[in-house]
Design a protein around this motif. Structure first.
Motif, short mmCIF file in Angstrom:
data_model
loop_
_atom_site.label_atom_id
_atom_site.label_comp_id
_atom_site.label_asym_id
_atom_site.label_seq_id
_atom_site.Cartn_x
_atom_site.Cartn_y
_atom_site.Cartn_z
N THR A 1 43.46 18.47 -61.47
CA THR A 1 42.03 17.28 -62.76
C THR A 1 40.52 17.88 -62.38
O THR A 1 40.11 19.09 -61.65
CB THR A 1 42.25 16.21 -60.94
N ARG B 1 38.63 12.20 -68.84
CA ARG B 1 39.35 13.57 -67.50
C ARG B 1 40.57 13.78 -68.04
O ARG B 1 41.48 13.07 -68.75
CB ARG B 1 39.49 11.76 -66.33
N THR C 1 44.12 15.87 -67.17
CA THR C 1 44.72 16.51 -65.76
C THR C 1 46.46 16.95 -66.23
O THR C 1 46.53 16.63 -67.45
CB THR C 1 45.06 15.64 -64.79
N HIS D 1 37.67 15.60 -63.98
CA HIS D 1 37.04 14.50 -64.33
C HIS D 1 35.55 14.55 -64.21
O HIS D 1 35.11 14.88 -63.15
CB HIS D 1 37.04 13.03 -63.53
N GLN E 1 45.84 10.51 -58.33
CA GLN E 1 45.47 11.35 -58.10
C GLN E 1 43.60 10.75 -58.19
O GLN E 1 43.48 10.06 -58.75
CB GLN E 1 45.09 12.13 -59.55
#
Length: 995
Positions: free
Chosen positions: A457, A437, A439, A459, A129
């Motif tokens: 995701t 971050r 996910t 971030h 990712q």
């Protein structure tokens, strides 16, 4: 139900495993010590470069899969060491390199730069990712803030993959994959002994659990680097005669001044040429005329060296915390979540003060309206005139200090700053990075024919920077005796009460802050009060962030359609949404919305012809926020034909909207197994990179500081809202051999770029306007061609605020600011060969030995003619084997090699590694000139790994065994930080314990 691939690998701090360069380029299941890895349970994985589950590692894609065992046997080198040593990667950010525009502000950041195409063209992934780019001048992923202790393997795809992943995957993909098979607790740490510093150390721990439908992986890592001062390495600090570019400025302190007559109503004007302060010699400066050393009375400048105040390695403290969980919701559906936090804190050194490039507000700060004026009543001037009357012609009762030739402190240090990383007088700078971050994914595995995954995701990467600079008008007020926080510049009396004088002459400097040389001309009666420095020296700060949001939906499976008796055709279809957000905010002293003009702070001026802010060198900026939304559709087919042919077809459509538009990129690759020991592979594709939103804002710019004509100048790289995506057509092919213990591969690759996104080449602009071929090495005496349209890109001291010559006949030394722009370039092409070979055999009943080499040879890197308007500013050139300073390319050695010889038994291993970087040339210099040929850099490393009882490993390493210094380059640190490293021979001890 979880699907796992690779089995147990240890979890020590090992960020860049796949970049080691010592393993064969062919993906493999055999561990480096010759033992076969245990067969994985449910061996279903997604290989980097494909979205289809179960794609074999030996498919058409040239993917390297490298285990941690390999890294342990190398002594657990740092990410930076491995990236620099990686054949096929050039121009690496990581070591202190504050004087090159491509790396300014990147302290503490490490990047991957496959093919030397620039780190923005290598896509870095975590578990397949995307990651947010660090918001520095060159957008790229900071691998230092990945969860080092949690990494289980790395896959390196040295092939474009825009059809699979989208923008940025041009030079290749590096995929860091966490250790999902870790069971139990692993603790590790190491210490590195480095001469001249307090050494570096790391500590990390990782814990894994898998059972009852729940998998957990948690890790924490901490790394510390101690500062290494430039004065600790002889090669870095050289005399002026050996390297005039080695950190010398002709705008220092002590410096040069113009005798000036000030008799209002009678005569006001300059009375002679520049005079050099007679303390130049005594304090360690070099009197020069036209950049040539001479005696002080014949000189027009004093060359003074700033790099003794600087660091080759900044003080770094860094940590990462990672948590990953996977939960079986049903027998067919799995949910996975992860969180990553990371922080880097950097303490850096800079010059005691910076060159002042702009003039004070006329009529307010400066009553004579030109340059910086030292009035007749300045006590330092009075004392200096008395001691040196011959430097002041009849009638000269004051002095001028010219912008671009003057700074407030250098050889004597800045009295505000003591013990800055062990150096008195150096100004501090900080760089703090914060990475957050998260996910989430839900995956369904319903049958071999149909699988799906919905993932997201978020971030955010934040970069905060500080430094110190001089406020233009306040320096002038202090020269007039009106300095001081409580001094009213309109009503105060010079030198009385809270109003203080600043003395710019050498009689205020007691000694050289680095060497301790005593100044015989020092007069304590006219020494500067540190409070006056505090008055005009203020903090510049910024907080810049990149935010990434991604949503993916992917369907994949096997059609069951088999061709030639092979496996069924695999497929993947999907859609992606990406949001990129950029936000830049600045401190009060360098925010143009608060203080747009030099006179804004003390005189309330809000309107000026050229809003440059308060600071003399670092400049000021406008707050900026921008965003970009991307929609993508993609598909992929994996087509096995029998058991010897594998074909992969992929395509991707991405729409950026607005002026950027959309792109469509296909890819085809194939592998043919000719015999059991011989295979062929090849690929063809188009790839692309979209311009990031933060360089598309009209009126915004990034200020870089570049060495031009004997001193640093402010170079503003302006945004360009008309940029379009760059694209590349690439293809390649290779041969793979595998028989007995021998494995080898040879791959040819080629890229042809169009509309490449670059900053206009500064060297070419300088050559065009100043009729030169020397770029930044053009002497300061070179006269500008004011008829050249590009002359308007230059702002000259005393010239029009909007740029250009005006009524002047300026020289290069008069330049204060240069404007360049991001643009779509004229295109380039590059090609080369990657090769690997290794052999592993047995000795005794349990021992193995191995030998291997990995290399990269760049055949060509050809740039096309670069025009700005109708002006050819950079003729096409080959960048291979060249330093490429201030051009559109990075340093690009022709050959890089990494080889090893090792022997091991059980958990014991001994390894000798050799790394070679072929010499290259500095095209700015003429053949025979010192620095034109930058020598090769070859190092030997030795590591001994000892397996102790109770699952404990001890490693002992000697790095750079022969204590090889990097080759001389005519740069500030006298070596190329993009390519070599400054540490010399160093020693490392590490320990790892599994529970």
């Amino acid at each position: 139900m979880r699907k796992h691939g690779l089995r147990y690998t240890c979890a020590l701090s090992a960020l860049a495993l796949g970049l080691a360069g010592a393993s064969p380029a062919v993906a493999q299941d055999e561990s480096p010590d010759g033992a076969q890895s245990p067969p994985p349970e449910n061996p279903v994985i997604v290989v980097t470069g494909s979205l289809i589950r179960g794609t074999p590692e030996d498919a058409a894609l040239p993917v390297e899969v490298i285990s941690q065992e390999e890294l342990v046997n190398q002594g657990s080198p740092t990410a930076l060491d491995l990236i620099k040593n990686l054949p096929g990667s050039s121009g690496v950010l990581g070591d202190s390199n504050q004087f090159d525009s491509r790396s300014q502000g990147s302290e503490g950041v490490s990047t991957v730069n496959l093919r030397g195409l620039g780190p923005s063209r290598t896509l870095v992934l975590l578990n397949g990712q995307r990651l947010a780019n660090t918001p520095i001048g060159v957008p790229s992923v900071d691998v230092n803030l990945l969860p080092s202790a949690a990494i289980g393997r790395i896959e390196v795809l040295k092939d474009g993959a825009a059809a699979t992943y989208g923008s940025d995957a041009i030079g290749g993909v590096v995929n860091f994959i966490t250790n999902k098979q870790l069971e139990g607790l692993v603790l590790s740490g190491d210490y590195r002994f480095i001469d001249g510093s307090d050494g570096d150390w790391t500590a990390s721990g990782a814990f894994g659990h898998d059972g009852d439908g729940l998998r957990v992986l948690a890790s924490f890592g901490y790394q510390h680097r101690s500062p290494l001062a430039a004065i600790e390495r002889d090669f870095a600090i050289r005399p002026y005669t050996e390297n005039p570019a080695g950190g010398f400025t002709q705008g220092g302190s002590p410096g040069a001044f113009l005798p000036f007559a000030f008799y209002p109503g009678t005569f006001v004007g300059v009375t002679s040429d520049f005079q050099v302060d007679r303390g130049c010699d005594d304090l360690g400066g070099i009197p020069v005329a036209n950049s040539t050393p001479t005696d002080v009375d014949s000189a027009t400048r004093c060359a003074t060296q700033y790099t003794p105040f600087d660091l080759l390695v900044e003080k770094e403290d860094r940590w990462q915390a990672y948590l990953e969980t996977e939960i079986d919701l049903t027998d067919q559906i799995v949910a996975e979540f992860s969180g990553l936090l990371g922080h880097t804190s950097i303490s850096a050194n800079t010059s005691p003060s910076y060159l002042i490039l702009n003039t004070p507000t006329p009529g307010l700060a400066n009553p004579i309206g030109s340059q910086f004026w030292v009035p007749p009543n300045n006590p330092g001037l009075i004392a200096y005139r008395e001691a040196n009357p011959d430097q002041f012609p009849s009638g000269a009762n004051s002095a001028l200090l010219a912008a671009g030739v003057f700074r407030t402190a250098l050889l004597g240090g800045n009295p505000l700053f003591r013990d800055q990383n062990g150096i008195d007088g150096a100004a501090p700078a900080t760089r703090d990075s914060e990475s957050m971050r998260f996910t989430g994914a839900v995956r369904g595995s319903h049958s071999a024919a149909f699988n799906w995954e919905l993932s997201g995701t978020w971030h955010k990467y934040i970069r905060e920077s500080t430094g110190y600079d001089s406020i233009i008008d306040r320096v002038q007020l202090a020269l007039r005796g009106l300095g001081g926080e409580d001094c009213d510049p309109l009503t105060g009396t010079p030198g009385v009460g809270p109003c203080m004088f600043y003395n710019p002459f050498s009689n205020a400097i007691e000694s050289n802050a680095i060497t301790g040389e005593i100044n015989p001309g020092y007069d304590p009666a006219v020494a500067n009060d540190p409070a006056v420095f505090d008055y005009f020296t203020k903090k510049s700060s910024s907080r810049i962030s990149n935010e990434l949001k991604v949503a993916n939906l992917v369907f994949s499976g096997n059609t069951g359609i088999a061709l030639g008796g092979g496996n069924g055709i695999g497929y993947a279809l999907g859609a992606q949404y990406r949001h990129n957000g950029y936000d830049a905010r600045y401190g009060p002293y360098n925010d143009l919305t608060i203080y747009p003009c030099p006179g804004s702070l003390d005189f309330g001026v809000e309107d000026c012809a050229r809003p440059i802010g308060l600071f003399g060198f670092l400049g000021s900026d406008l707050p900026n926020a921008s965003s970009q939304d991307v929609f993508a559709l993609f598909g992929e087919l994996q087509i096995p034909i029998g058991d010897r042919v594998d074909i992969q077809l992929a395509a991707r459509y991405e729409d950026y909207g607005g002026a950027v538009g959309s792109t469509f990129d296909p890819k085809a690759s194939a592998r043919v197994q000719i015999t059991d020991w011989l295979a062929l592979r090849g690929s063809y594709q188009t790839t692309f990179r979209a311009p990031p939103s933060n360089i598309l804002t009209a009126g915004d710019y990034l200020t870089s500081l570049q060495f031009v004509g004997g001193s640093f100048r402010a170079v503003r790289v302006n945004d360009n809202p008309t940029l379009v995506p760059e694209s590349a057509e690439s293809y390649g092919g290779g041969v793979l051999l595998d028989f007995g213990g021998f494995r080898a591969s040879v791959d040819y690759w080629r890229y042809d770029f169009s509309d490449d996104i670059v900053a206009e080449p500064l060297s070419g602009i300088l050559n065009s306007v100043f009729d030169s071929t020397l770029g930044s090495s053009t002497p300061g005496t070179a006269v500008a061609d004011c008829s050249n349209p590009l002359a308007s890109r230059f702002t000259f001291s005393g010239g029009p605020a909007e740029g250009g010559c005006g009524a002047l006949a300026p020289t290069l030394s008069d330049v204060t600011t240069i404007d360049t722009f991001y643009t779509n370039g004229a295109g380039l092409s590059t090609s080369g060969i990657d090769a690997t070979a290794s052999y592993r055999g047995d000795f005794g009943t349990r021992g193995t030995w191995g030998v291997g080499v990995t290399g990269s040879y760049v055949i060509d890197f050809e740039t096309n003619d670069f025009f700005i308007g109708d002006d050819l500013v950079q003729p096409g050139f080959s960048a291979v084997g060249k330093l490429n300073y201030q051009t559109t390319a990075y340093p690009l050695p022709e050959i890089k090699l990494n080889g090893y010889l090792d022997a091991g038994w059980d958990r014991h291993n001994a390894r000798l590694t050799v790394t070679h970087v072929e010499g290259y040339t500095d095209q700015r210099l003429t053949p025979g000139t010192p620095g034109h040929e930058i020598p090769s850099f070859t190092t030997l490393d030795f590591t001994l790994r000892i397996g102790l009882p109770a699952e404990t490993d001890l490693t002992l390493s000697v790095l750079n065994l022969l204590d090889k210094d990097p080759g001389f380059a005519a740069l500030d640190y006298s070596y190329d930080p993009f390519t070599a490293n400054p540490l010399g021979r160093n020693f490392k001890i590490g320990i790892r314990k599994a529970f």
